[in-house]
Scaffold this motif. Structure first.
Motif, PDB file in Angstrom:
ATOM      1  N   TRP A   1      26.251  27.419  36.443  1.00 31.47           N
ATOM      2  CA  TRP A   1      27.314  27.770  35.878  1.00 31.47           C
ATOM      3  C   TRP A   1      27.720  29.407  36.845  1.00 31.47           C
ATOM      4  O   TRP A   1      30.003  28.625  37.007  1.00 31.47           O
ATOM      5  CB  TRP A   1      27.422  29.095  34.200  1.00 31.47           C
ATOM      6  CG  TRP A   1      28.373  29.080  33.443  1.00 31.47           C
ATOM      7  CD1 TRP A   1      28.858  30.222  33.253  1.00 31.47           C
ATOM      8  CD2 TRP A   1      29.270  27.614  33.123  1.00 31.47           C
ATOM      9  NE1 TRP A   1      30.111  29.807  32.577  1.00 31.47           N
ATOM     10  CE2 TRP A   1      30.288  28.664  31.769  1.00 31.47           C
ATOM     11  CE3 TRP A   1      28.747  26.785  33.142  1.00 31.47           C
ATOM     12  CZ2 TRP A   1      31.072  27.915  31.672  1.00 31.47           C
ATOM     13  CZ3 TRP A   1      29.864  26.192  31.974  1.00 31.47           C
ATOM     14  CH2 TRP A   1      31.064  26.533  31.159  1.00 31.47           C
ATOM     15  N   ARG A   2      27.520  29.641  37.423  1.00 31.81           N
ATOM     16  CA  ARG A   2      28.078  30.489  38.324  1.00 31.81           C
ATOM     17  C   ARG A   2      29.105  29.570  39.570  1.00 31.81           C
ATOM     18  O   ARG A   2      30.201  29.855  39.266  1.00 31.81           O
ATOM     19  CB  ARG A   2      26.970  31.805  39.045  1.00 31.81           C
ATOM     20  CG  ARG A   2      27.870  32.454  39.822  1.00 31.81           C
ATOM     21  CD  ARG A   2      26.913  33.650  40.397  1.00 31.81           C
ATOM     22  NE  ARG A   2      27.653  34.463  41.803  1.00 31.81           N
ATOM     23  CZ  ARG A   2      27.977  35.657  41.047  1.00 31.81           C
ATOM     24  NH1 ARG A   2      27.522  36.033  40.050  1.00 31.81           N
ATOM     25  NH2 ARG A   2      28.194  36.495  42.707  1.00 31.81           N
ATOM     26  N   GLN A   3      28.070  28.411  40.222  1.00 36.97           N
ATOM     27  CA  GLN A   3      28.740  28.126  41.008  1.00 36.97           C
ATOM     28  C   GLN A   3      30.227  27.239  40.473  1.00 36.97           C
ATOM     29  O   GLN A   3      31.221  26.702  41.022  1.00 36.97           O
ATOM     30  CB  GLN A   3      27.785  26.624  41.591  1.00 36.97           C
ATOM     31  CG  GLN A   3      26.489  27.159  42.023  1.00 36.97           C
ATOM     32  CD  GLN A   3      25.545  26.286  41.952  1.00 36.97           C
ATOM     33  OE1 GLN A   3      26.008  26.073  42.141  1.00 36.97           O
ATOM     34  NE2 GLN A   3      24.667  27.057  43.381  1.00 36.97           N
ATOM     35  N   LEU A   4      30.345  27.044  38.926  1.00 35.95           N
ATOM     36  CA  LEU A   4      31.700  26.143  37.949  1.00 35.95           C
ATOM     37  C   LEU A   4      32.615  27.089  38.629  1.00 35.95           C
ATOM     38  O   LEU A   4      33.728  26.574  38.731  1.00 35.95           O
ATOM     39  CB  LEU A   4      30.867  25.657  37.232  1.00 35.95           C
ATOM     40  CG  LEU A   4      32.047  24.779  36.225  1.00 35.95           C
ATOM     41  CD1 LEU A   4      32.383  23.358  37.256  1.00 35.95           C
ATOM     42  CD2 LEU A   4      31.590  23.986  35.311  1.00 35.95           C
ATOM     43  N   ILE A   5      32.434  27.868  37.688  1.00 32.31           N
ATOM     44  CA  ILE A   5      33.308  29.328  37.654  1.00 32.31           C
ATOM     45  C   ILE A   5      33.990  29.138  38.926  1.00 32.31           C
ATOM     46  O   ILE A   5      34.677  29.738  38.955  1.00 32.31           O
ATOM     47  CB  ILE A   5      32.400  30.629  36.791  1.00 32.31           C
ATOM     48  CG1 ILE A   5      32.089  29.997  35.555  1.00 32.31           C
ATOM     49  CG2 ILE A   5      33.471  31.907  36.921  1.00 32.31           C
ATOM     50  CD1 ILE A   5      32.053  31.224  35.094  1.00 32.31           C
ATOM     51  N   GLU A   6      33.241  29.632  39.776  1.00 34.16           N
ATOM     52  CA  GLU A   6      33.712  30.353  41.353  1.00 34.16           C
ATOM     53  C   GLU A   6      34.119  28.731  41.612  1.00 34.16           C
ATOM     54  O   GLU A   6      35.777  29.299  42.025  1.00 34.16           O
ATOM     55  CB  GLU A   6      32.504  30.186  42.103  1.00 34.16           C
ATOM     56  CG  GLU A   6      32.721  30.906  43.547  1.00 34.16           C
ATOM     57  CD  GLU A   6      31.679  31.263  44.474  1.00 34.16           C
ATOM     58  OE1 GLU A   6      31.947  31.315  45.117  1.00 34.16           O
ATOM     59  OE2 GLU A   6      30.763  30.684  44.105  1.00 34.16           O
TER      60      GLU A   6
END
Length: 433
Positions: free
Chosen positions: A363-368
């Motif tokens: 999810w962090r990668q997607l938000i980034e």
């Protein structure tokens, strides 16, 4: 009728002149597209569906007064006042106008019998007949108690269920179900906030509430939303005038390992007026006139449905400090997202976060990636809805439209927040529209 007989009638809350031949009818097992498959033992077989499970034609619903329950309660009031003649006249008219309202027939029958002798019990059917359907007699007695309970225990004026923390003007209606009281409450959301506009007797699962597994015949407890409206032409007669489907299991239910599906608000077969308090496979069932009124008002997707064991009624002013605090919490998330600061934003998310097959790291990668594409454009939240729930822990269900600067529309998102170490954290987030 003497005074002691008046008192006895009021004490018994009257009861039961049903057609016991109906009570002995075989169970109906209509094909259905979701979990509830059984039928009331007293219900006659419905129209035979075609191969697709949908009737080719349906006769129009017999007109029934939407205030049938109110008329029945008026009869009870007259009995309590000792006005037996007026009670009998009104019961006779109600039984004639709504012939499939078995509880009304029950009351009328007891009033007739009470003209000649004292009644030892509510629903005083002759012994040889009563023994043929004792369970149905007990169900109708319980239904009478639930309806009378709603007359005695009204929500305090100017209060709303505690779960409704904030609703936007675009959410025109809200529904709350008190499972322990077999009662559904319909609210209208206007300039002065939520106003109670109607409440109705409702039937829930055969084995009660707190659904946890497929087929457990229990009604779920939680915060849900109406997802679709199903017209009577799409269904068998079992569901009456139609149905409103709910998003059970929601994301919190899934975290708790709860299974099952197909939880609806629906009507009753056309030869019935109501079902007994515990008679569904987990759905919430209402009289057809009452469900029809609700279906004509509410909108799928935006209408919340709270189902609680016991609703807690509070004045909106009491909830205002909590509303402001939670609104500021959501605003803090928005500011962090608009800032483009990834670490600041991720501080709002739980280590237990999951969205489908994405864990927190994914999810962090997607938000980034989203923040990079946004390039610092401000983000506004529109039509924010905040609903609360207390189960094993405190839960928030937050829904909003997310609109980037320069755009007229955006994604509709829903977040589930939980308390961790006293702090609110997001454990699910997803786009719903």
């Amino acid at each position: 009728m003497n005074r002691s007989m008046h008192g006895r009638l009021a004490q018994l809350t009257l009861g039961l002149a049903i057609s016991l031949s109906h009570a002995q009818a075989a169970p109906h097992k209509a094909p259905r597209p979701h979990a509830e498959q059984a039928h009331l033992a007293s219900t006659k077989a419905a129209d035979k569906p075609n191969e697709a499970g949908v009737r080719d034609a349906r006769p129009p619903l017999t007109p029934q007064s939407p205030s049938a329950e109110a008329r029945l309660l008026d009869v009870y009031r007259l009995i309590g006042k000792g006005q037996s003649r007026q009670a009998l006249a009104q019961a006779q008219t109600l039984a004639r106008d709504v012939p499939n309202f078995q509880l009304a027939q029950l009351v009328y029958g007891d009033l007739l019998l009470a003209q000649t002798r004292a009644l030892p019990t509510m629903g005083n059917a002759p012994g040889d007949l009563a023994t043929k359907a004792p369970a149905r007699l007990d169900q109708l007695r319980e239904e009478a108690e639930r309806r009378l309970g709603a007359l005695r225990e009204r929500p305090p004026a100017g209060t709303v269920p505690a779960q409704f923390i904030e609703l936007p003007p675009t959410t025109r209606h809200a529904i709350a179900v008190d499972a322990s009281r077999s009662r559904l409450y319909l609210f209208e959301n206007g300039p002065n906030g939520l106003q109670l506009v109607a409440d109705h007797y409702a039937s829930i699962g055969r084995l009660g509430f707190e659904k946890s597994a497929e087929g457990d015949q229990r009604t779920p407890l939680g915060v849900y939303f109406i997802t679709s409206r199903l017209d009577a032409r799409q269904l068998t007669d079992f569901y009456g005038v139609g149905a409103l489907s709910l998003n059970y299991p929601n994301e919190y239910d899934r975290r708790q390992g709860r299974t099952g599906s197909g939880i609806w608000l629906h009507g009753v077969p056309s030869d019935s007026y109501a079902r007994s308090p515990h008679s569904t496979d987990g759905c919430v069932a209402l009289a057809n006139p009452e469900l029809r009124d609700i279906m004509e008002r509410v909108q799928p997707r935006s209408t919340p449905v709270v189902i609680a064991k016991n609703l807690q009624w509070v004045p909106p002013a009491v909830k205002e400090p909590e509303r402001r605090s939670l609104h500021n919490l959501i605003e803090g998330w928005r500011v962090a997202r608009a800032s483009g600061d990834l670490n600041r934003l991720m501080a709002f998310y739980s280590n237990q976060f999951a969205n489908g097959n994405k864990d927190l790291a994914q999810w962090r990668q997607l938000i980034e990636k989203d923040l990079s594409q946004a390039r610092g454009r401000p983000v506004q939240l529109k039509d924010v809805s905040i609903l609360g729930w207390r189960d094993k822990s405190d839960i928030l269900v937050v829904t909003f439209g997310e609109i980037a600067e320069g755009q007229r529309t955006g994604a509709v998102k829903r977040q589930y927040w939980g308390k961790e170490g006293g702090l609110w954290k997001i454990f699910y987030e997803g786009v719903i529209g």
